[in-house]
Design a protein around this motif. Structure first.
Motif, PDB file in Angstrom:
ATOM      1  N   ARG A 168      89.654  72.007  20.278  1.00  0.00           N
ATOM      2  CA  ARG A 168      88.525  72.448  19.453  1.00  0.00           C
ATOM      3  C   ARG A 168      87.627  73.298  20.338  1.00  0.00           C
ATOM      4  O   ARG A 168      87.149  72.842  21.374  1.00  0.00           O
ATOM      5  N   LEU A 169      87.392  74.531  19.943  1.00  0.00           N
ATOM      6  CA  LEU A 169      86.518  75.434  20.687  1.00  0.00           C
ATOM      7  C   LEU A 169      85.393  75.888  19.773  1.00  0.00           C
ATOM      8  O   LEU A 169      85.633  76.553  18.766  1.00  0.00           O
ATOM      9  N   LEU A 170      84.170  75.505  20.101  1.00  0.00           N
ATOM     10  CA  LEU A 170      82.980  75.938  19.364  1.00  0.00           C
ATOM     11  C   LEU A 170      82.371  77.106  20.126  1.00  0.00           C
ATOM     12  O   LEU A 170      82.111  76.997  21.330  1.00  0.00           O
ATOM     13  N   SER A 171      82.154  78.231  19.434  1.00  0.00           N
ATOM     14  CA  SER A 171      81.669  79.446  20.090  1.00  0.00           C
ATOM     15  C   SER A 171      80.490  80.025  19.333  1.00  0.00           C
ATOM     16  O   SER A 171      80.492  80.097  18.101  1.00  0.00           O
ATOM     17  N   VAL A 172      79.490  80.450  20.120  1.00  0.00           N
ATOM     18  CA  VAL A 172      78.311  81.126  19.579  1.00  0.00           C
ATOM     19  C   VAL A 172      78.274  82.529  20.167  1.00  0.00           C
ATOM     20  O   VAL A 172      78.507  82.725  21.357  1.00  0.00           O
ATOM     21  N   ALA A 173      77.979  83.504  19.330  1.00  0.00           N
ATOM     22  CA  ALA A 173      77.863  84.889  19.782  1.00  0.00           C
ATOM     23  C   ALA A 173      76.437  85.160  20.230  1.00  0.00           C
ATOM     24  O   ALA A 173      75.478  84.695  19.594  1.00  0.00           O
ATOM     25  N   PRO A 174      76.246  85.906  21.320  1.00  0.00           N
ATOM     26  CA  PRO A 174      74.881  86.233  21.749  1.00  0.00           C
ATOM     27  C   PRO A 174      74.218  87.194  20.771  1.00  0.00           C
ATOM     28  O   PRO A 174      74.887  87.893  20.008  1.00  0.00           O
ATOM     29  N   SER A 175      72.906  87.206  20.803  1.00  0.00           N
ATOM     30  CA  SER A 175      72.158  88.153  19.970  1.00  0.00           C
ATOM     31  C   SER A 175      72.270  89.544  20.582  1.00  0.00           C
ATOM     32  O   SER A 175      71.989  89.729  21.772  1.00  0.00           O
ATOM     33  N   PRO A 176      72.649  90.543  19.784  1.00  0.00           N
ATOM     34  CA  PRO A 176      72.807  91.888  20.343  1.00  0.00           C
ATOM     35  C   PRO A 176      71.486  92.576  20.633  1.00  0.00           C
ATOM     36  O   PRO A 176      71.394  93.388  21.551  1.00  0.00           O
ATOM     37  N   ASN A 177      70.452  92.246  19.852  1.00  0.00           N
ATOM     38  CA  ASN A 177      69.153  92.901  19.996  1.00  0.00           C
ATOM     39  C   ASN A 177      68.051  91.885  19.743  1.00  0.00           C
ATOM     40  O   ASN A 177      68.280  90.813  19.181  1.00  0.00           O
ATOM     41  N   ILE A 178      66.843  92.257  20.124  1.00  0.00           N
ATOM     42  CA  ILE A 178      65.701  91.387  19.916  1.00  0.00           C
ATOM     43  C   ILE A 178      65.528  91.088  18.436  1.00  0.00           C
ATOM     44  O   ILE A 178      65.730  91.955  17.580  1.00  0.00           O
ATOM     45  N   HIS A 179      65.213  89.851  18.105  1.00  0.00           N
ATOM     46  CA  HIS A 179      64.979  89.336  16.756  1.00  0.00           C
ATOM     47  C   HIS A 179      66.267  89.150  15.946  1.00  0.00           C
ATOM     48  O   HIS A 179      66.222  88.574  14.856  1.00  0.00           O
ATOM     49  N   GLU A 180      67.400  89.636  16.430  1.00  0.00           N
ATOM     50  CA  GLU A 180      68.638  89.556  15.658  1.00  0.00           C
ATOM     51  C   GLU A 180      69.490  88.385  16.131  1.00  0.00           C
ATOM     52  O   GLU A 180      69.180  87.724  17.113  1.00  0.00           O
TER      53      GLU A 180
END
Length: 768
Positions: A168-180
């Motif tokens: 099981r791999l849980l992955s979160v993507a970083p925010s590309p820009n401020i507020h997003e």
């Protein structure tokens, strides 16, 4: 700079148990079965810092304490946790495989609240040839035996059950820009048959759809509660669980767009499957939504599938599809011991490529990663800030406090100026037109009244602004039109106006007391100063008490900030910087008179004749006193020698907050060595390191290394709670539970202050 002072290797980590005995004996209850350590650091497949947890899931013999709670809490909590996230998502993953999905853009709340106030509820089940195996939970044998790895944007669990292997791999993507950012995370599952006969596997994973505002369980009146709406399923690949808010009285919830304490419109929880898996909706007393896959695996065969879990305030299929599309690329990438979005994380985080100490480099990258993952967009202000975390945000639902937000943004002046700029705007938007900076808020921009009337918020605003201007030279933050608090009732003005009003509030409203030092009101950095040591009537203290910490900060900052403002060349700076310098000269004269021939400054004056810190040293003013350019090297050495002797002797991580804290007749957190009564604080030791750097760079590096997680692991080898994060304060050697705290971890301070000090020391080193 060398790595010789502390050995960050696994061998040194294990051997550190012996070194720890010189600081404090390890109590018998603290020893887990795995005496060789609870885990180790490594670099993930993309070279980013990660941790392999190898310890137990339960610590049944942990002592208990009160901290901030009204009931005992474990010092060494069960089910260790790691935080993942981006600017629109907070996901706390546990060693057992449980996770807590938090929303923080309006009111802090849990989307999958379990039976505990501090916990989520989710389930993963593998039925292999008819036999069911629970994969998640502290009592699950599969969870206990699994390999558990956590890092920047991921949590990975590898299970071996008979001839099958499950990942099981849980992955979160970083925010590309401020507020997003993407308010969802990706779950990738791999099923593999390593046996000699075919396997039939049914895999299901669900999360409980139960919304609870973080602070609402404290409301004895039950002013609001939330129930499930009828869940919706669209085809085989989308399930949505919405929530309905209920108020006990009329006007519990104000009109849309106005501040509120209690959440009227919580987001909806959703699961979206990708590929062969189907969504699963379980109705009953509780609502669970998830994904399921039935398959047969030939010998040596493996199958992968993926699904997305998240939340959205727009519960339409179209809106959810737009969120899911941001994560689908990760589902097609090869499974790795790293986030499915590791390449994006690698581009996002500073590399510190010139750092030759591999372990120190890894720790600073980890600090940068944690701060990026903690950062949260707040809709009311339309700004992104790093919350303090711990009890404040993740349990109480407070965005506290402005002084903390400013400190936590200091390293971003170097690594991500957009976040530092947004924090400055946030603080200005939290300011009244007269320059009063509100301490904290709850719900949707709702600021309540409290007994604490702090006198230092403007100073911490100056602290961040000074560093931002020094590093970026971006004066446009002061040219910009920025609103006042409250947003829906007040207008806006330039950053210059905000700065001018904050200064005049400090000088004229907070003012100075009988010794011409900056007043305390009833609290400065120490929120509990009015509550613990002071016996004077509340109103008398408010009029006469003076803070030596406030005064030291003002003397330092009103030297540096006017210098930065003058460099802007703007006409708005002229009168302001003149006023700042005149006020600083007054404070410096009063400071020198008060210090006299003393080797260290007092802590505070409570009345004209009564002071604290007359003969026993408090740490609060010392770090900023050491940063004063007017203090000679000899006087700084003399002052630090007192700190070293009186506050650091016998301490593992650095200087404790006060020399000889008494026992107060006050419940809970008032015993010696605990929090504001003599605990260790990252936010006090950070300024101390910078002060020492002004006269002894080698010693400042030594102090920084002392404050690292690596040193914590070597000094406290049986405690998991300080290996990769910590609370804002831990108990000092004066407490029988030295090195521990009952306060929930994942505070920004243990990451922000070491990282900021590292960046400043490297900068000074480069200039030398």
């Amino acid at each position: 700079m060398t790595s010789g002072e502390y050995d960050f290797t696994r061998r040194g980590f294990i051997a550190g148990a012996g070194a720890f005995a010189a600081v404090s004996a390890i109590p018998a209850w603290a020893m887990p079965q795995n005496t060789e350590g609870l885990g180790e650091w490594f670099d993930d497949d993309f070279g980013l810092p990660a941790y392999r947890y190898e310890g137990p899931l339960r610590f049944p013999d942990s002592p208990v304490g009160y901290g901030f709670e009204d009931k005992p809490q474990q010092y060494l909590g069960d089910d260790p946790y790691f935080l993942l996230g981006n600017y629109r998502l907070t996901l706390i993953t546990h060693a057992s495989g449980h996770y807590q999905l938090l929303t923080g853009e309006r009111a802090w709340g849990r989307m999958n609240l379990g039976d505990q106030r501090w916990g989520g509820a989710n389930r993963a089940v593998a039925t292999i040839n008819g036999q069911q195996h629970e994969l998640v939970g502290t009592d699950s044998s599969a969870a206990q035996e699994s390999e558990k790895r956590f890092g920047a944007g991921f949590a990975r669990y590898d299970y071996k059950i008979g001839d099958s292997k499950i990942t099981r791999l849980l992955s979160v993507a970083p925010s590309p820009n401020i507020h997003e950012g993407t308010s969802a995370f990706l779950v990738k599952v791999r099923l593999r048959n390593d046996g000699k006969t075919p396997l039939k596997i049914a895999y299901s994973e669900t999360t409980l759809a139960r919304y609870q505002q973080a602070m609402a369980t404290w409301e004895d009146s039950k002013a609001a509660w939330w129930t499930n709406d009828e869940p919706r399923q669209t085809g085989n690949n989308l399930a949505v669980a919405s929530f309905v808010a209920h108020g006990r009285r009329p006007l519990t919830f104000p009109p849309e767009g106005e501040m509120y304490l209690l959440e009227a419109r919580p987001p909806a929880l959703f699961v979206k499957t990708l590929g062969a898996a189907h969504v699963l909706v379980e109705k009953g007393q509780d609502i669970n939504v998830g994904a399921v896959l039935d398959c047969e695996l030939a010998v040596g065969e493996q199958k992968d599938f993926a699904f997305i879990v998240g939340y959205s305030r727009d519960a339409s299929p179209q809106a959810i599809e737009r969120i899911a599309e941001q994560l689908t690329t990760g589902a097609t990438r090869p499974l790795a011991t790293a986030s499915a979005f590791a390449e994006e994380w690698r581009r996002k985080l500073p590399a510190f490529a010139d750092e030759t100490d591999t372990a120190l480099r890894r720790e600073m990258r980890w600090n940068a990663a944690v701060l990026e993952q903690m950062a949260t967009w707040r809709e009311y202000y339309n700004e992104t800030v790093v919350p303090q975390g711990t009890m404040y945000d993740y349990l109480w639902g407070w965005m506290a406090s402005s002084r903390d937000l400013a400190q936590q943004a200091l390293p971003f002046c170097h690594t991500n100026p957009a976040l530092a700029r947004s924090t400055l705007r946030f603080i200005m938007k939290r300011t009244l037109p007269d320059g009063e900076v509100k301490l904290n808020d709850q719900g949707y921009g709702w600021v309540g009244h409290a007994a604490m009337q702090t006198s230092d918020q403007q100073l911490h605003f100056f602290l961040l602004l000074t560093e931002y201007l020094r590093k970026t030279h971006d004066v446009t933050i002061l040219d910009e039109k920025i609103g006042y608090y409250p947003a829906e009732r007040c207008g806006n003005d330039s950053g210059w106006a905000h700065l001018r009003q904050a200064f005049t509030f400090l000088r004229d409203r907070i003012g100075t007391g009988p010794h011409r030092l900056v007043k305390l009101w009833n609290s400065d950095w120490n929120d509990l100063f009015y509550f613990l040591p002071i016996k004077h009537p509340y109103n008398a203290q408010f009029e006469t008490a003076e803070s030596l910490m406030n005064t030291a900060m003002a003397i330092v900052l009103l030297k540096d900030l006017p210098d930065q403002l003058d460099q802007t060349g703007r006409s708005e700076a002229k009168d302001l910087t003149q006023a700042m310098r005149e006020y600083r000269a007054e404070l410096l004269e009063a400071w020198n008179k008060d210090l006299g021939e003393r080797s260290f400054p007092r802590r505070a004056w409570i009345s004209y004749n009564e002071s604290y810190g007359e003969n026993e040293i408090w740490l609060e003013p010392q770090g900023y006193a050491l940063q004063m350019p007017e203090m000679t090297r000899e006087k700084k050495q003399r002052l630090f020698a007192e700190v070293d002797k009186r506050l650091m002797d016998g301490e593992a991580l650095g200087a404790r907050q006060q020399e000889s804290p008494p026992t107060y007749d006050v419940p809970n957190a008032a015993k010696p060595g605990i929090r504001e009564n003599g605990g260790f604080w990252f936010s006090l030791n950070g300024p101390l390191i910078l002060g020492v750097a002004s006269f002894d760079r080698k010693k400042s590096w030594s102090l920084l290394r002392r404050m690292t997680f690596a040193n914590y692991a070597s000094r406290f080898p049986s405690y998991w709670s300080g290996r990769w994060t910590n609370a804002d304060s831990i108990e000092s050697s004066l407490s029988p539970h030295n090195g521990l705290t009952p306060v929930i971890g994942f505070c920004a301070h243990p990451h922000a202050w070491p990282l900021y000090c590292y960046l400043r020391l490297k900068e000074d080193e480069a200039k030398a």
